[in-house]
Design a protein around this motif. Structure first.
Motif, short mmCIF file in Angstrom:
data_model
loop_
_atom_site.label_atom_id
_atom_site.label_comp_id
_atom_site.label_asym_id
_atom_site.label_seq_id
_atom_site.Cartn_x
_atom_site.Cartn_y
_atom_site.Cartn_z
N GLN A 21 -39.96 38.09 21.15
CA GLN A 21 -40.57 37.67 22.45
C GLN A 21 -40.86 36.37 22.69
O GLN A 21 -40.21 35.77 23.80
CB GLN A 21 -41.96 38.82 22.95
CG GLN A 21 -42.44 38.46 24.37
CD GLN A 21 -43.82 38.45 24.34
OE1 GLN A 21 -44.79 37.82 23.76
NE2 GLN A 21 -44.41 39.52 25.01
N THR A 25 -38.31 33.81 25.37
CA THR A 25 -38.89 32.90 26.47
C THR A 25 -38.35 31.71 26.49
O THR A 25 -38.23 31.18 27.53
CB THR A 25 -40.44 32.92 26.23
OG1 THR A 25 -40.85 34.44 26.27
CG2 THR A 25 -40.97 32.27 27.51
N TYR A 53 -38.09 38.05 34.55
CA TYR A 53 -38.79 38.55 33.27
C TYR A 53 -40.18 38.41 32.98
O TYR A 53 -40.84 39.03 32.56
CB TYR A 53 -37.97 37.77 32.05
CG TYR A 53 -38.53 37.84 30.52
CD1 TYR A 53 -37.81 39.14 29.92
CD2 TYR A 53 -39.32 36.98 29.86
CE1 TYR A 53 -38.40 39.08 28.61
CE2 TYR A 53 -39.59 37.29 28.68
CZ TYR A 53 -39.11 38.33 27.86
OH TYR A 53 -39.62 38.48 26.88
N THR A 54 -40.73 37.08 33.43
CA THR A 54 -42.06 37.07 33.46
C THR A 54 -42.60 37.77 34.30
O THR A 54 -43.95 38.37 33.95
CB THR A 54 -42.48 35.41 33.48
OG1 THR A 54 -41.99 35.02 34.89
CG2 THR A 54 -41.75 34.57 32.48
N THR A 56 -42.17 40.74 35.43
CA THR A 56 -42.07 42.18 35.06
C THR A 56 -43.11 42.39 34.10
O THR A 56 -44.02 43.07 33.77
CB THR A 56 -40.76 42.70 34.28
OG1 THR A 56 -39.67 42.29 35.50
CG2 THR A 56 -40.62 44.08 34.11
N MET A 57 -43.08 41.23 33.05
CA MET A 57 -44.17 41.25 31.88
C MET A 57 -45.67 41.10 32.70
O MET A 57 -46.39 41.86 31.93
CB MET A 57 -43.76 40.36 31.04
CG MET A 57 -42.83 40.26 30.11
SD MET A 57 -42.57 38.89 28.88
CE MET A 57 -44.09 39.31 27.96
N ARG A 104 -32.91 41.60 32.85
CA ARG A 104 -33.75 40.88 32.25
C ARG A 104 -35.35 41.54 32.79
O ARG A 104 -36.06 41.36 32.06
CB ARG A 104 -33.87 39.50 33.26
CG ARG A 104 -32.83 38.50 32.46
CD ARG A 104 -33.35 37.94 31.07
NE ARG A 104 -34.15 36.79 31.25
CZ ARG A 104 -34.86 36.24 30.30
NH1 ARG A 104 -34.59 36.74 29.08
NH2 ARG A 104 -35.76 35.30 30.36
N GLY A 108 -37.80 42.58 30.10
CA GLY A 108 -39.42 42.31 30.25
C GLY A 108 -39.99 43.57 30.20
O GLY A 108 -41.30 43.50 29.78
N SER A 112 -43.06 43.31 27.34
CA SER A 112 -44.42 43.38 28.10
C SER A 112 -45.47 44.24 26.97
O SER A 112 -46.70 44.03 26.96
CB SER A 112 -44.63 44.05 29.36
OG SER A 112 -44.24 45.29 29.34
#
Length: 467
Positions: A21, A25, A53-54, A56-57, A104, A108, A112
């Motif tokens: 992970q 990033t 990506y971020t 969704t996490m 992406r 994510g 997550s």
């Protein structure tokens, strides 16, 4: 297999997931110009692949603990790796920017769950005496990601193609899937309490609307669209307050904010991380588009910052013990913000030694800043509120990374169009995001100096894994 060897295998499984992970990033940033060329878009138009990506996490992290309780830790962790690897394959197969953004999001979704559920599996499998050392072992893999990521990404792009920054996850994930089935203890499903889907939906809508509003290009005909999104974000956030008061077990209790340092730390984290998160996105673009560096060269230039950050972690505890969180964060925030502003001085004529010096100051300062901010934000929470507070804190961290990329990229586009110079656009953008970071120094002035253990406690190991 003995109990000791089983615990060792578990730690390696969780560490590998965290490394995968953390690597993903950071590995993307040095590949952005090459990816943009391949997809026939502007390099600065690539920011949605980081934000998707971020974000969704951020939205899905709070549900990870409930999923583990509802369906079992091993089953959910296996699924998380599988989804992450499948998302990586979809990223490598993308032919358009839209396809890559959707891939992406899928990545994510898996990412997550990797760290929260892995940490939960360790918590359920090791004794309380071993937990801190186990978490410290896992955190090393998170530190290796930023060190290895930019350089590895630059080398893969230059030696093979950008597709391999995603395909590299396939063999790591395949080993992880086998190891999970072979070594992860089968913590079964339990009678999980009802999950607050409505509350999660309100906060997710708030984050999505706010991120889209920030990411909207600054043009007259889109001003109304951006304003509408800001209003939607505000309404969603305000609607959560009466909703949480009425619900017996809301996603995040409003009582969390009765702890003053949690509120201050949350706001300070958001502001500070916006500026600091813009740097890993903007610097490789500056180096490749303006300074003429190759992807590998730009990746290698990020190495001093990562190494300085890893080395500086040992200074945090003694400095906090001597000066307290309030003084330490006030001074260190100024150092981090000033180093971000200093990136505006970098040009083709800047000596490499000066670039490395600025990068090392930023890397060391940011590393200490993140660990200290994490610790002071969470340390005052009760044992009952610690899990919920940590989830909300993780959401804010991920949101800040996405906002940093959106704001940084948007400012470069705005200033470049306004002044007709991309070089000036980068310089002014670094100044702006540096000022945003400096603003958090004012927020940290409001920390409660009498917080228990503020001058004696060591920053939490659990918090330090969050970078």
């Amino acid at each position: 297999m003995t109990k000791r060897s089983s615990h060792t295998a578990l730690l390696w499984i969780v560490a590998a997931g965290f490394f995968m992970q953390a690597l993903d990033t950071t590995i993307v940033n040095t590949a952005l110009p090459s990816m943009a060329t391949s997809l026939h878009v502007s390099p600065l138009a690539m920011q949605p692949i980081v934000v998707a990506y971020t974000l969704t996490m951020a939205m899905l992290t709070p549900a990870s603990g409930w999923l583990a309780d509802r369906f079992g830790t091993r089953r959910v962790y296996f699924t998380a790796i599988l989804v992450f690897v499948f998302g990586s394959i979809c990223c490598a197969s993308a032919h358009t920017l839209g396809q890559l953004v959707l891939a992406r999001v899928l990545q994510g979704l898996g990412g997550s769950m990797l760290l929260p559920i892995g940490r939960l599996a360790v918590l359920r499998s090791v004794s309380s005496e071993q937990y801190v050392s186990a978490l410290a072992f896992i955190s090393v893999s998170g530190q290796l990601g930023p060190i290895v990521g930019p350089t590895l990404g630059g080398w893969l792009v230059q030696a093979i193609s950008w597709h391999w920054i995603f395909l590299i996850n396939v063999p790591i994930g395949a080993v992880g899937l086998y190891a999970v089935q072979r070594f992860l203890p089968p913590h079964g499903a339990t009678q999980a309490p009802p999950f607050d889907f409505a509350g999660c939906g309100l906060l997710s809508l708030c984050m999505i609307a706010f991120s889209l509003a920030v990411d909207t290009p600054v043009e007259m005909h889109r001003a109304a669209w951006a304003a509408g999104l800001f209003v939607l974000a505000l309404v969603s956030a305000l609607a959560y307050i009466p909703y949480a008061r009425r619900r017996r077990n809301p996603l995040f209790k409003l009582a969390l904010f009765s702890e003053p340092n949690f509120s201050v730390g949350l706001i300070g984290n958001l502001l500070c991380r916006i500026g600091a998160s813009a740097v890993p996105f903007l610097l490789p673009l500056l180096m490749q588009l303006q300074l003429g560096y190759t992807p590998l060269h730009s990746g290698l230039m990020m190495l001093p910052a990562a190494l300085a950050g890893a080395a500086a972690k040992r200074w945090i505890a003694p400095l906090v013990r001597r000066y307290g969180y309030d003084t330490f964060l006030l001074v260190n925030t100024v150092i981090v913000g000033a180093s971000i502003v200093a990136f505006a001085l970098i040009s083709r004529g800047t000596p490499v030694a000066v670039e490395i010096a600025i990068l090392m100051v930023f890397g060391a300062g940011a590393s200490m800043q993140f660990a200290a901010m994490n610790s002071v934000t969470l340390k005052g929470l009760s044992h009952e509120d610690a899990g919920s507070g940590n989830s909300l804190f993780s959401m804010v961290q991920m949101l800040a990374i996405g906002l940093g990329v959106s704001i940084g990229g948007g400012l470069v586009n705005l200033f470049s169009a306004q002044w007709g110079s991309a070089a000036l656009g980068f310089r002014l953008s670094f100044v702006c995001v540096g000022v945003i970071t400096l603003m958090s120094a004012w927020v940290f002035r409001h920390l409660d100096e009498d917080v228990p253990g503020a001058r004696t406690a060591r920053p939490r190991a659990a918090a330090s894994t969050g970078r």
